[in-house]
Design a protein around this motif. Structure first.
Motif, PDB file in Angstrom:
ATOM      1  N   LYS A  79      20.832  36.817  42.972  1.00  0.00           N
ATOM      2  CA  LYS A  79      21.538  38.093  42.939  1.00  0.00           C
ATOM      3  C   LYS A  79      22.791  38.039  43.802  1.00  0.00           C
ATOM      4  O   LYS A  79      23.863  38.527  43.406  1.00  0.00           O
ATOM      5  CB  LYS A  79      20.612  39.209  43.416  1.00  0.00           C
ATOM      6  N   GLU A 116      24.417  35.354  44.610  1.00  0.00           N
ATOM      7  CA  GLU A 116      25.359  34.434  43.973  1.00  0.00           C
ATOM      8  C   GLU A 116      26.117  35.130  42.838  1.00  0.00           C
ATOM      9  O   GLU A 116      27.329  34.951  42.684  1.00  0.00           O
ATOM     10  CB  GLU A 116      24.603  33.215  43.429  1.00  0.00           C
ATOM     11  N   ARG A 117      25.379  35.929  42.043  1.00  0.00           N
ATOM     12  CA  ARG A 117      26.036  36.660  40.954  1.00  0.00           C
ATOM     13  C   ARG A 117      27.040  37.670  41.508  1.00  0.00           C
ATOM     14  O   ARG A 117      28.142  37.831  40.976  1.00  0.00           O
ATOM     15  CB  ARG A 117      24.987  37.385  40.111  1.00  0.00           C
ATOM     16  N   ALA A 118      26.640  38.336  42.591  1.00  0.00           N
ATOM     17  CA  ALA A 118      27.534  39.319  43.204  1.00  0.00           C
ATOM     18  C   ALA A 118      28.808  38.647  43.721  1.00  0.00           C
ATOM     19  O   ALA A 118      29.916  39.177  43.557  1.00  0.00           O
ATOM     20  CB  ALA A 118      26.818  40.036  44.343  1.00  0.00           C
ATOM     21  N   ALA A 125      30.086  35.811  42.607  1.00  0.00           N
ATOM     22  CA  ALA A 125      30.865  35.370  41.450  1.00  0.00           C
ATOM     23  C   ALA A 125      31.631  36.529  40.830  1.00  0.00           C
ATOM     24  O   ALA A 125      32.792  36.395  40.430  1.00  0.00           O
ATOM     25  CB  ALA A 125      29.945  34.730  40.412  1.00  0.00           C
ATOM     26  N   GLU A 126      30.967  37.686  40.757  1.00  0.00           N
ATOM     27  CA  GLU A 126      31.626  38.877  40.216  1.00  0.00           C
ATOM     28  C   GLU A 126      32.785  39.304  41.111  1.00  0.00           C
ATOM     29  O   GLU A 126      33.837  39.721  40.618  1.00  0.00           O
ATOM     30  CB  GLU A 126      30.611  40.010  40.083  1.00  0.00           C
ATOM     31  N   LYS A 127      32.573  39.191  42.410  1.00  0.00           N
ATOM     32  CA  LYS A 127      33.627  39.548  43.352  1.00  0.00           C
ATOM     33  C   LYS A 127      34.827  38.635  43.189  1.00  0.00           C
ATOM     34  O   LYS A 127      35.984  39.090  43.210  1.00  0.00           O
ATOM     35  CB  LYS A 127      33.083  39.464  44.784  1.00  0.00           C
ATOM     36  N   ALA A 179      35.575  36.985  40.463  1.00  0.00           N
ATOM     37  CA  ALA A 179      36.171  37.279  39.164  1.00  0.00           C
ATOM     38  C   ALA A 179      37.069  38.517  39.230  1.00  0.00           C
ATOM     39  O   ALA A 179      38.172  38.532  38.668  1.00  0.00           O
ATOM     40  CB  ALA A 179      35.076  37.487  38.119  1.00  0.00           C
ATOM     41  N   VAL A 180      36.580  39.542  39.930  1.00  0.00           N
ATOM     42  CA  VAL A 180      37.379  40.765  40.081  1.00  0.00           C
ATOM     43  C   VAL A 180      38.652  40.480  40.872  1.00  0.00           C
ATOM     44  O   VAL A 180      39.748  40.948  40.514  1.00  0.00           O
ATOM     45  CB  VAL A 180      36.554  41.867  40.789  1.00  0.00           C
ATOM     46  N   LYS A 181      38.498  39.696  41.932  1.00  0.00           N
ATOM     47  CA  LYS A 181      39.656  39.351  42.758  1.00  0.00           C
ATOM     48  C   LYS A 181      40.656  38.531  41.962  1.00  0.00           C
ATOM     49  O   LYS A 181      41.870  38.744  42.060  1.00  0.00           O
ATOM     50  CB  LYS A 181      39.192  38.572  43.991  1.00  0.00           C
ATOM     51  N   LYS A 211      43.433  36.925  30.213  1.00  0.00           N
ATOM     52  CA  LYS A 211      43.045  36.982  31.618  1.00  0.00           C
ATOM     53  C   LYS A 211      43.960  36.101  32.464  1.00  0.00           C
ATOM     54  O   LYS A 211      44.605  35.175  31.950  1.00  0.00           O
ATOM     55  CB  LYS A 211      41.593  36.520  31.791  1.00  0.00           C
TER      56      LYS A 211
END
Length: 244
Positions: free
Chosen positions: A91, A93-95, A97-99, A101-103, A198
């Motif tokens: 969880k 790690e996913r968070a 990675a999402e951070k 990706a957003v950045k 993107k």
């Protein structure tokens, strides 16, 4: 006669005592044998008899089961804790990675990875009628050109996407809030109008098309999708934290 009779009388008590002793001894033997036989019968598991050996074995098995049950529970708890820890790590790690990706989606990048800066914004030159409207990145033909920022493709075509043949094959991307990026002199275009891209996504290959004296990518930052609204792209990228 009197002597014989007295003799016989004198022996009777002795015989009685002997017989009594024998009977007593026999009874004692029988009692001892009886106890032994009863114990043996119990040990053999005679019907209706609870064996001391059996009771001890059952108690031992119960204790073993209790110990093994506790061990199994401990192993199960350890496995559950391990699974929970792995799930928590996944969880996190996913968070992360999402951070990232957003950045990354919010960030800007240079349109090519490896390059040599050539003509800069505002320079005079023989290849354009007015001052240079962008920044040139000298790269070999066929170099990957990527979107400098996420957005939507609004112009594509061999006529500079509508800005004139001097640009050769060109692309214009809208990034919202009145910001556009333009990529010109391309050898190949890999996107179409209306496509969402993107940051860092491949959109074309560099070339030498249009009014160009050598292989390079012409890059502009505009306030509208059209020619004449360009601003200094290097200064803009510096403000976005991108070193050029």
């Amino acid at each position: 006669m009197s002597k014989r009779v007295s003799f016989q009388h004198s022996r009777r008590p002795s015989l009685s005592r002997v017989r009594g002793a024998v009977v007593a001894a026999g009874l004692g033997t029988s009692m001892v044998l009886g106890v032994g036989a009863a114990f043996a019968a119990g040990a053999a598991g005679a019907p209706g008899t609870a064996s001391l050996v059996d009771m001890g074995a059952a108690d031992s098995v119960a204790k073993q089961a209790a110990v093994q049950g506790k061990a199994a529970e401990a192993a199960e708890a350890a496995e559950a804790a391990k699974a929970a820890k792995a799930a928590k790590a996944a969880k996190a790690e996913r968070a992360a990675a999402e951070k990232v990706a957003v950045k990354k989606a919010a960030a800007w990048e240079t349109p090519v990875r490896q390059y040599v800066l050539s003509a800069s914004f505002g320079n005079d030159g023989a290849r354009w009628a007015h001052k240079h409207s962008g920044q040139d990145f000298a790269v070999p033909i066929g170099t990957k050109v990527q979107a400098a920022h996420s957005g939507t493709v609004v112009k594509v075509g061999p006529n500079g996407g509508g800005d004139g043949p001097a640009y050769g094959n060109a692309i214009v991307i809208s990034h919202g809030n009145g910001t556009y990026s333009q990529y010109a002199h391309l050898s190949r275009i890999d996107v179409h109008v209306g496509q969402t891209v993107k940051t860092g996504e491949k959109i074309a290959l560099s070339g030498n098309t249009g009014n160009s004296s050598g292989p390079h990518l012409h890059f502009e930052i505009r306030t509208t999708p059209n020619y004449g609204s360009a601003i200094n792209p290097v200064s803009f990228l510096h403000k976005e934290g991108v070193m050029v």
